[in-house]
Every structure is written in structure tokens, then in C-alpha cells.
Design a protein around this motif. Structure first.
Motif, PDB file in Angstrom:
ATOM      1  N   LYS A 119       0.791  -1.213  -0.121  1.00 18.31           N
ATOM      2  CA  LYS A 119       0.054   0.110   0.008  1.00 18.31           C
ATOM      3  C   LYS A 119       1.068   1.284   0.159  1.00 18.31           C
ATOM      4  O   LYS A 119       2.246   1.166   0.624  1.00 18.31           O
TER       5      LYS A 119
ATOM      6  N   LEU B  95      -0.354   9.847  -5.041  1.00 19.05           N
ATOM      7  CA  LEU B  95      -0.594   8.183  -5.249  1.00 19.05           C
ATOM      8  C   LEU B  95      -0.588   7.973  -6.628  1.00 19.05           C
ATOM      9  O   LEU B  95       0.035   7.047  -6.893  1.00 19.05           O
TER      10      LEU B  95
ATOM     11  N   LYS C 259      -4.433  -0.993  -9.358  1.00 22.62           N
ATOM     12  CA  LYS C 259      -4.607   0.138  -8.016  1.00 22.62           C
ATOM     13  C   LYS C 259      -6.036  -0.206  -7.694  1.00 22.62           C
ATOM     14  O   LYS C 259      -7.004  -0.308  -8.480  1.00 22.62           O
ATOM     15  N   SER C 260      -6.204  -0.140  -6.510  1.00 23.83           N
ATOM     16  CA  SER C 260      -7.469  -0.310  -5.896  1.00 23.83           C
ATOM     17  C   SER C 260      -8.069   1.101  -5.493  1.00 23.83           C
ATOM     18  O   SER C 260      -7.399   2.098  -6.096  1.00 23.83           O
ATOM     19  N   GLU C 261      -9.266   1.180  -5.410  1.00 24.11           N
ATOM     20  CA  GLU C 261      -9.854   2.388  -4.917  1.00 24.11           C
ATOM     21  C   GLU C 261      -9.025   3.246  -3.792  1.00 24.11           C
ATOM     22  O   GLU C 261      -8.492   2.501  -2.837  1.00 24.11           O
ATOM     23  N   ILE C 262      -9.067   4.420  -3.692  1.00 23.67           N
ATOM     24  CA  ILE C 262      -8.480   5.207  -2.867  1.00 23.67           C
ATOM     25  C   ILE C 262      -9.081   5.338  -1.693  1.00 23.67           C
ATOM     26  O   ILE C 262     -10.322   5.879  -1.563  1.00 23.67           O
ATOM     27  N   ASP C 263      -8.481   5.109  -0.374  1.00 24.64           N
ATOM     28  CA  ASP C 263      -8.976   5.388   0.843  1.00 24.64           C
ATOM     29  C   ASP C 263      -8.736   6.748   1.462  1.00 24.64           C
ATOM     30  O   ASP C 263      -7.510   6.668   1.843  1.00 24.64           O
TER      31      ASP C 263
ATOM     32  N   SER D 102      -4.915   6.365   1.238  1.00 24.76           N
ATOM     33  CA  SER D 102      -3.955   5.064   1.075  1.00 24.76           C
ATOM     34  C   SER D 102      -4.485   4.472  -0.350  1.00 24.76           C
ATOM     35  O   SER D 102      -5.727   4.676  -0.585  1.00 24.76           O
ATOM     36  N   GLN D 103      -3.752   3.769  -0.765  1.00 24.60           N
ATOM     37  CA  GLN D 103      -4.148   2.798  -1.914  1.00 24.60           C
ATOM     38  C   GLN D 103      -3.301   1.511  -2.154  1.00 24.60           C
ATOM     39  O   GLN D 103      -2.126   1.656  -1.985  1.00 24.60           O
TER      40      GLN D 103
END
Length: 580
Positions: A165, A174, A197-201, A211-212
Motif C-alpha cells: 500500500k 498516489l 490499483k485499488s480505490e483510494i481510501d 492510501s491505495q
């Protein structure tokens, strides 16, 4: 005498208990300039399950810094040598200096089992602070990597999943993280799962940072004991410069495999199956090569283990196999099939039995060794005389016709495409078709000779025609070169659905070349400038980003169906807008 023994015993107990709590505070270096972020790492290690942390970390006076980020992680594992529980808590602080000069970092305090522990203070040096570039330095350095491994206690050669992450206070940072380099070390094998890449938290680490998830990979430790997974590196690219960042290191407790393994065990951990078969149904002849495939399927460390081979025998000889694989990440390891294609030459006439070597694996779920029985393939080899006698009249005619069609090729018709396949049963249709083909070829040859003679007698006349303008000629050439883009898209879709990814990317390159040639552009760089001038900067930027995505997916170790689907949709959308 008893009092002396009690005194010595208490002394030993005090010495042993002294080393059960370790507390440390360190900075990544001793000198910083005004553009750098100070990273402090606090580590608390408790050796023993009876120890209890009664308070959080009491930080020193940090009024001379601005805290821009923080994060904590706690690891627990059992030391197999001493059978004691080890708890490790790590906290990282990211600080921005407010003033230059020598600055003292005070002690960190913590209370463990009614006893206070503290770290030793130390000094760091802050050089001149560039106030003009402070905001730029924040944007460039306020990026951190963190490697998370949930299951840290595994067997030797058993995989564990690692998640990488990236953290930053500025969400825009990011997208600047690129060039992820997974760890490489002799006592571990690393296989990527995906780099999507996931969705941004937006509110991770207590709401201080976004975070990502940028990578997921599998770690296969190949030795027992404490194994440290090295840091993952990445680059943060901006228009001004390019910097490198590192993640944390993670320590694994790798359990040794149980004793009593079979002799056939060769570091295979997971669940596997072995098959042996002959890919063709043709008759086998003595001293003539044939193909035999040993297939290993299952899930585990299939890409790193030693495959079972063919057992040696006086009835045949074989050569080193050609290895091909269809492997992808699974839930508990790498999953798929590996094919070992052997060339086997029978040495005797009659029935021959080809056996695989004994094979066994360790199943982590059942925690036991599983022996796989040797697989056996029975074949019958014939002598050369028997092979000739077994052929029927039609098969001999077919063989003669095939030899003729393979060696004779006319300019009018490519005859090799009419090669007749061997049939086990008599078929009159095949015979009539072969005779018709030969007659057709003979008639076509006579017609071709007659046409050449007549053509030589006709005088050539030329008529002067207008060549037209340059613009008309260019438009005519462009019309001739115009790409039938719908057919390309349908072909790409079929390749994608059949998972023929190598041919898929080869076709994408051919499509791109055809579209560029239609606009008389020889390279992607020139075509990007052309699109910017005639199609707009937005289309040119999409073309440049698509070219990068194609290269990333093409050379990715593991192809994902979701990534290929997304790439295909982007190709259809962009090239459709370009070709309008």
C-alpha cells in the motif's frame, strides 16, 4: 550454602528477564536538508507471553517539527527454538522540520508489566530550509510504502500473501508512484498476483493520510527459521525529478516441514496430480521418435518445485523435456498445469510400459505427506516391415499423392493445401477427389501455357492519362490504405476470449501500424504529434497513455482477464475516434 544458591538463582532470573523487553527509537539518517522529511521508527519487542504493554508510546517534545503522518503495525509469532511468544510493535512518524541547526530527539517512554522503559535521546542536524520549495518538497516526499503480510507463520515452501500500500496526505501523489520492484532474495521466491490499483481510501492511518493498494504478490520462503522479506522499492516521478522510496521489511516465522518425508518428496507443497499420455494416436515404430507428455496439475509451489520425470528403462530412451505451463495465482498458491513434453524412442518391438517417477507432496491443510502412485502409459511399437504391411492400398495411394503435392507447386494453385490425411478405413471419395485434383492441375497448366502464348502476340499500348493533383493522389492512397477497423476489433475480441494473449498484442501492434500508415506516420511519436495537431491534445494524450498501458500489460508476468478486458475496451474506444 542454601542462601548462596538462592542468590545465584535470583541473579540468573534477573539476567534472563532483563532481555525480555527491547525498546528503540531511530531515524533514517543523521543529517537532513530543508527539502527532506524526517522518518522516525519506534520498535517495541516483547519476548514472552506474560509481558503486557500497559501504556501507549509517550512521545518526546516534537514542537520543533510538524507531524505530517504516522502509522503502526503489530506482529506476533512464536520462536520455534525457545517456544516463546514474541510480540513486535512498530510505529513510524514522518516529521517536517521547522528550523535549522542541531535538534535533539528526546526519549520515548512506555510502561510494560508495571515497569517503565525509555529510549536514549540523540541529535540530528537540519541544514538550511528552502521556504520557497517547502510545498514542493511536501508533495514530493510525502509518500510512503507499507508492506502488509497477515499470515506470518507458514511452512517451508508454503505461500503467504503480501499487500503493498502507498500512503500520502496528498491524494495527487498516489498516481505518481511507478516502477514497483518486488523483493528478490535467495531464501524466498516471489510471484506477482496483480499490479492493479485499488480505490483510494481517503482516511487511512487515523484519518491523517490517504492510501491505495498498488500491488499484491505471493512470497514462498524456501528455508525454515526466521526469514526477512526485503523492502519493496518504487519511484515517485514528477516533472522536476524522480526519487526512490522503500517499504518496510517483514519478518516471517517459517516452520520446518515435519520429519518422516517419503524418499520421493522433492519440496512440493500444496495439492497436486500427475498424468502421463501420448498426444497423438498414430502407430509407433521401433527406433522412431514419439511424443510423451507428463502433466502436473494442482495448486501450491508448482512453479518452483522439481517435477516428476519419466523412469529410466531398457525398453526405451528419452531426452530432456520441453517445459510449458499454464499457471495463474490461486487462493493458496500458484494454480494451473505444467507440461513436460518428452521425446521417447522405443528400442524393442511389442508392448512397452512407460512409467513416471514416484512423486509425493506435503499438504499444509492436512499437515501430512501424500504419496502419488506412479502413472503408467502402455504403448505398442511395430517394426518397419509391420508398418509397411499394415498400410492399405488407399493409404499407399494417399502417401504417393501427398508426396507429389508437397513437392510440386504451380503458380496457379498452391497444391500443398490439398494434402490428404491418413485414414484407417477405405474411402472411395478420397481416391476420386485425388484423381480430380490431378486432372484439374493438368488442365490448368495447359490453359496457363496457352494464355502466355496469346499474351506474347498482343502488342502493348499505353494511353496518356492525367495523373491528377497531389491531394487527389494522397486521398486515393489513403482510401487504398484505409483499415477495416471493425474486423480488427472482432479478431482482437476472439483472441481475448480464447486467452491467446501473445497473438492479441501482436495484432494490436499490427492495428496500430496500419492506422499510422493510413495517416503517413512512421512512428508512434510522430503520430502523437499528428493527433495533437489534427485531432486535439485530448486524443493525443489518450493515445500516449494507451501505448504505455499496452507495453505494461504485454510484459506483465501474469495476465489478468480484467486487465485485458479494460485494455480491449480502451483500444476500441480510442481507435474508433481516431479513424473517424
Amino acid at each position: 550454602m542454601k542462601q548462596k544458591l538462592i542468590y545465584i538463582l535470583l541473579l540468573f532470573i534477573s539476567i534472563i528477564s532483563y532481555g525480555q523487553v527491547n525498546l528503540s527509537l531511530e531515524s533514517d539518517k543523521a543529517e537532513y536538508n530543508g527539502k527532506e522529511i524526517i522518518n522516525l521508527t519506534i520498535v517495541l519487542e516483547l519476548n514472552g507471553g506474560e509481558l503486557e504493554q500497559q501504556s501507549g508510546f509517550q512521545l518526546p517534545d516534537l514542537s520543533k517539527f510538524t507531524i505530517i503522518g504516522s502509522g503502526s503495525v503489530t506482529n506476533s509469532f512464536i520462536d520455534p527454538l525457545t517456544n516463546t511468544v514474541i510480540t513486535e510493535k512498530i510505529t513510524r512518524l514522518a516529521l517536517e522540520p521547522k528550523k535549522k541547526g542541531k535538534v535533539r530527539i528526546g526519549s520515548v517512554l512506555v510502561t510494560v508489566s508495571n515497569k517503565i522503559y525509555k529510549t536514549e535521546p540523540f541529535d540530528i542536524v537540519i541544514k538550511d530550509i528552502d521556504k520557497k520549495s517547502a510545498a514542493h518538497a511536501m508533495a514530493q516526499n510525502d509518500v510512503f510504502l507499507n508492506m502488509e503480510i497477515e499470515d506470518r507463520e507458514v511452512y517451508q515452501d508454503q505461500p503467504t500473501i503480501a499487500v503493498l500500500k502507498v500512503y500520502s496526505r496528498n491524494i495527487d501523489n498516489l498516481r505518481k508512484v511507478k516502477n514497483i520492484q518486488l523483493p528478490q532474495q535467495g531464501n524466498i521466491n516471489v510471484h506477482p498476483v496483480h499490479f492493479r490499483k485499488s480505490e483510494i481510501d481517503p482516511s487511512d492511518m487515523g484519518g491523517n493520510m490517504a492510501s491505495q493498494v498498488i500491488a499484491v504478490f505471493m512470497v514462498f520462503p524456501n528455508q525454515a527459521g526466521y526469514v526477512e522479506v526485503p523492502a519493496v522499492s518504487a519511484s515517485v516521478s514528477t516533472l522536476a525529478n524522480k526519487s526512490k522510496i522503500l517499504s518496510n521489511k517483514v519478518k516471517l516465522n517459517v516452520k520446518k516441514l515435519p520429519e518422516g518425508s517419503p524418499e520421493s518428496f522433492k519440496d512440493a507443497v500444496g495439492n497436486f496430480k500427475v498424468d502421463i499420455y501420448c498426444p497423438t494416436k498414430e502407430k509407433n515404430e521401433v527406433k522412431k521418435p514419439m511424443h510423451v507428455i507428463v502433466k502436473v496439475s494442482g495448486e501450491g509451489n508448482i512453479t518452483d518445485m522439481k517435477l516428476p520425470g519419466i523412469e529410466a528403462s531398457q525398453d526405451y530412451e528419452f531426452f530432456n523435456p520441453q517445459i510449458t505451463s499454464k499457471v495463474y495465482p490461486g487462493k493458496v498458491g500458484m494454480k494451473g498445469e505444467i507440461f513436460a513434453n518428452y521425446i521417447v524412442i522405443p528400442k524393442k518391438q511389442g508392448t512397452i510400459s512407460i512409467r513416471t517417477e514416484d512423486f509425493s507432496f506435503f499438504d499444509p491443510e492436512r499437515k501430512e505427506y501424500v504419496e502419488v502412485p506412479a502413472e503408467q502409459l502402455s504403448i505398442h511399437s511395430f517394426s518397419h516391415e509391420q508398418m509397411l504391411e499394415s498400410r492399405s492400398t488407399v493409404e499407399k495411394v494417399n502417401e504417393y499423392t501427398n508426396n507429389f503435392l508437397e513437392t510440386v507447386n504451380t503458380p496457379v494453385l498452391k497444391t500443398t493445401s490439398f494434402k490428404v490425411k491418413e485414414k484407417n478405413k477405405f474411402n472411395w471419395n478420397v481416391l476420386f477427389v485425388n484423381i480430380a485434383i490431378l486432372l484439374s492441375l493438368f488442365i490448368a497448366y495447359l490453359l496457363f501455357r496457352n494464355w502466355q502464348k496469346k499474351r506474347s502476340l498482343v502488342s502493348k499500348t499505353t494511353s496518356s492519362e492525367s495523373l491528377g493533383s497531389v491531394a487527389e493522389t494522397e486521398e486515393e492512397i489513403r482510401t487504398l490504405l484505409k483499415t477495416d477497423i471493425a474486423d480488427n476489433f472482432n479478431y482482437l475480441k476472439n483472441l481475448k476470449e480464447n486467452k491467446e494473449y501473445a497473438k492479441f498484442f501482436e495484432t494490436v501492434e499490427e492495428l496500430d501500424s496500419e492506422v499510422r500508415n493510413q495517416y503517413f506516420q512512421s512512428s508512434s511519436k510522430d503520430f502523437t504529434l499528428f493527433l495533437e495537431n489534427y485531432k486535439g491534445a485530448h486524443i493525443a494524450e489518450e493515445y500516449r497513455i494507451l501505448s504505455q498501458k499496452i507495453q505494461i500489460e504485454k510484459y506483465a508476468p501474469v495476465k489478468s482477464e480484467e486487465g485485458i478486458d479494460e485494455l480491449f475496451n480502451t483500444i476500441v474506444k480510442l481507435y474508433s475516434s481516431i479513424i473517424k
